[in-house]
Design an enzyme around this catalytic site. Structure first.
Site, mmCIF file in Angstrom:
data_model
loop_
_atom_site.group_PDB
_atom_site.id
_atom_site.type_symbol
_atom_site.label_atom_id
_atom_site.label_comp_id
_atom_site.label_asym_id
_atom_site.label_seq_id
_atom_site.Cartn_x
_atom_site.Cartn_y
_atom_site.Cartn_z
ATOM 1 N N GLY A 12 21.005 37.294 13.942
ATOM 2 C CA GLY A 12 20.220 36.352 14.749
ATOM 3 C C GLY A 12 19.493 37.072 15.876
ATOM 4 N N VAL A 63 23.098 34.767 6.951
ATOM 5 C CA VAL A 63 24.531 35.055 7.099
ATOM 6 C C VAL A 63 25.408 34.055 6.334
ATOM 7 C CG1 VAL A 63 24.286 36.241 9.323
ATOM 8 C CG2 VAL A 63 24.774 33.776 9.287
ATOM 9 N N ASN A 89 26.147 36.889 16.049
ATOM 10 C CA ASN A 89 25.435 36.048 17.017
ATOM 11 C C ASN A 89 24.676 34.887 16.361
ATOM 12 O OD1 ASN A 89 23.755 35.589 19.654
ATOM 13 N ND2 ASN A 89 22.246 35.978 18.048
ATOM 14 N N SER A 141 31.335 29.745 22.126
ATOM 15 C CA SER A 141 30.609 28.882 23.064
ATOM 16 C C SER A 141 31.602 28.174 23.981
ATOM 17 C CB SER A 141 29.809 27.819 22.304
ATOM 18 O OG SER A 141 29.331 26.842 23.196
ATOM 19 N N TYR A 154 29.331 21.579 15.887
ATOM 20 C CA TYR A 154 29.136 22.848 16.592
ATOM 21 C C TYR A 154 30.426 23.263 17.331
ATOM 22 C CZ TYR A 154 26.816 26.164 19.793
ATOM 23 O OH TYR A 154 26.442 27.284 20.510
ATOM 24 N N ALA A 156 33.480 22.359 16.685
ATOM 25 C CA ALA A 156 34.514 22.730 15.700
ATOM 26 C C ALA A 156 34.260 24.149 15.186
ATOM 27 C CB ALA A 156 34.515 21.732 14.541
HETATM 28 P P1 NAP Z 1 18.370 30.788 19.036
HETATM 29 O O1 NAP Z 1 17.397 31.075 20.119
HETATM 30 O O2 NAP Z 1 18.194 29.580 18.189
HETATM 31 O O3 NAP Z 1 18.454 32.092 18.094
HETATM 32 C C1 NAP Z 1 19.295 32.144 16.976
HETATM 33 C C2 NAP Z 1 18.728 33.122 15.962
HETATM 34 O O4 NAP Z 1 19.607 33.122 14.817
HETATM 35 C C3 NAP Z 1 17.332 32.692 15.462
HETATM 36 O O5 NAP Z 1 16.498 33.820 15.344
HETATM 37 C C4 NAP Z 1 17.676 32.095 14.107
HETATM 38 O O6 NAP Z 1 16.600 32.130 13.190
HETATM 39 C C5 NAP Z 1 18.814 32.980 13.648
HETATM 40 N N1 NAP Z 1 19.568 32.362 12.558
HETATM 41 C C6 NAP Z 1 19.832 31.049 12.375
HETATM 42 N N2 NAP Z 1 20.489 30.852 11.220
HETATM 43 C C7 NAP Z 1 20.645 32.079 10.652
HETATM 44 C C8 NAP Z 1 21.214 32.526 9.435
HETATM 45 N N3 NAP Z 1 21.761 31.666 8.568
HETATM 46 N N4 NAP Z 1 21.210 33.854 9.148
HETATM 47 C C9 NAP Z 1 20.628 34.728 10.012
HETATM 48 N N5 NAP Z 1 20.057 34.363 11.178
HETATM 49 C C10 NAP Z 1 20.060 33.048 11.495
HETATM 50 O O7 NAP Z 1 19.854 30.678 19.604
HETATM 51 P P2 NAP Z 1 20.525 31.347 20.899
HETATM 52 O O8 NAP Z 1 20.539 30.333 21.970
HETATM 53 O O9 NAP Z 1 19.977 32.691 21.142
HETATM 54 O O10 NAP Z 1 22.026 31.450 20.366
HETATM 55 C C11 NAP Z 1 22.602 32.636 19.864
HETATM 56 C C12 NAP Z 1 24.107 32.431 19.701
HETATM 57 O O11 NAP Z 1 24.675 32.055 20.953
HETATM 58 C C13 NAP Z 1 24.471 31.301 18.730
HETATM 59 O O12 NAP Z 1 25.639 31.647 18.010
HETATM 60 C C14 NAP Z 1 24.765 30.140 19.651
HETATM 61 O O13 NAP Z 1 25.632 29.201 19.054
HETATM 62 C C15 NAP Z 1 25.410 30.858 20.809
HETATM 63 N N6 NAP Z 1 25.380 30.112 22.068
HETATM 64 C C16 NAP Z 1 24.203 29.731 22.632
HETATM 65 C C17 NAP Z 1 24.229 29.028 23.834
HETATM 66 C C18 NAP Z 1 22.967 28.586 24.533
HETATM 67 O O14 NAP Z 1 23.094 27.832 25.516
HETATM 68 N N7 NAP Z 1 21.803 28.994 24.103
HETATM 69 C C19 NAP Z 1 25.459 28.701 24.438
HETATM 70 C C20 NAP Z 1 26.622 29.095 23.813
HETATM 71 C C21 NAP Z 1 26.584 29.811 22.638
HETATM 72 P P3 NAP Z 1 15.673 30.804 13.053
HETATM 73 O O15 NAP Z 1 15.085 30.563 14.404
HETATM 74 O O16 NAP Z 1 14.686 31.206 11.994
HETATM 75 O O17 NAP Z 1 16.589 29.689 12.631
#
Ligand code: NAP
Length: 247
Positions: A12, A63, A89, A141, A154, A156
């Site tokens: 990601g 993934v 990630n 998270s 999410y 879970a």
């Molecule tokens: P984001 O901006 O949506 O980025 C996630 C990236 O992962 C995107 O490039 C997405 O591609 C890619 N992705 C999605 N499904 C995938 C798959 N099946 N295989 C490979 N890549 C995939 O999210 P983020 O906020 O940076 O979050 C990153 C991580 O941190 C996640 O695990 C999220 O749950 C966790 N997190 C985020 C927050 C927050 O507040 N932002 C808080 C707690 C935890 P597409 O855009 O093409 O789908």
């Protein structure tokens, strides 16, 4: 905290937290596998890593698909010969109150967030145990620890990632593979940018440090857990949430 000579897979990594992790690990000296769904969108991260003087491999991977993940790991082993760091990630949300949550949204979130973490971890364990070194960092998270209305799927998935982290940490400690989780609070990325302004304001009031997190706040914590400095830490959940949850 040098990561000189280390190779890292960041899933990601095209945007958001993953991109910040890729850049931060590269700044500390690691070569980076930029693993995401769309290699076109990963180009910016690849450019940033190479600008820092490190090698970058742009790999298209879903993934949620074990065959895809296995092909990625085989490619990295063929081209670079080792994998020292894995950052799980990649993650998605499909929010909704439980009564209205569609089964496909439940399944998809579990498939990417939990099964994706299982697939990537399983695939790198063989090279890591053989080289008797590995650092796995799973992005959980705050929601996995405290729950959040509208995010049963999410929450879970992220709570499960924490249980998974602790179990794999116990299983592979003897091979010097450490497995930890970073649990971000609310971070300013595409995932949270859609939240209405009043929701963001309410959230902000619950954060003692008074602001949403930045991707770099999470990336620095990941970088520490991936480094030699964290060699005696395994099975830990590092909360990066501005004090919103003091677990
Ligand atoms: P984001 O901006 O949506 O980025 C996630 C990236 O992962 C995107 O490039 C997405 O591609 C890619 N992705 C999605 N499904 C995938 C798959 N099946 N295989 C490979 N890549 C995939 O999210 P983020 O906020 O940076 O979050 C990153 C991580 O941190 C996640 O695990 C999220 O749950 C966790 N997190 C985020 C927050 C927050 O507040 N932002 C808080 C707690 C935890 P597409 O855009 O093409 O789908």
């Amino acid at each position: 905290m040098s990561l000189e000579g280390k190779t890292a897979i960041v899933t990601g990594a095209a945007q958001g937290i993953g991109r910040a992790i890729a850049e931060t690990l590269a700044r500390h000296g690691a070569d980076i596998v930029v693993a995401d769904l769309d290699p076109g969108r990963s180009q910016d991260t690849v450019g940033a890593v190479t600008k820092l003087g490190r090698r970058a491999l742009n790999v298209k991977v879903n993934v949620a698909d074990f065959a895809d993940v296995k092909a990625m790991v085989d490619q990295v082993m063929k081209e670079w010969g080792k994998i020292d760091i894995l950052v799980n990630n990649a993650g998605i949300t499909r929010d909704g109150l439980l009564l209205r949550m569609k089964e496909e949204d439940w399944n998809l979130v579990l498939q990417v967030n939990l099964n994706g973490t299982f697939h990537c971890t399983k695939a790198v364990l063989s090279p890591m145990t053989k080289q008797r070194f590995g650092r796995i960092v799973n992005i959980a998270s705050i929601v996995g620890a405290m729950g959040n209305a509208g995010q049963a799927n999410y929450a879970a998935s992220k709570a499960a990632v924490i249980g998974f982290t602790k179990t794999v940490a116990r299983e592979y400690a003897s091979r010097l593979v450490t497995v930890n989780a970073v649990a971000p609070g609310f971070i300013d990325t595409a995932m949270t940018q859609g939240l209405p302004a009043e929701v963001k304001e309410t959230l902000q009031k619950q954060i003692p440090l008074g602001r949403l997190g930045q991707p770099s706040d999470v990336a620095e914590a990941v970088s520490f857990l991936a480094s030699d400095a964290a060699g005696y830490i395994t099975g830990h959940v590092l909360h990066v949430n501005g004090g919103m949850l003091m677990a």
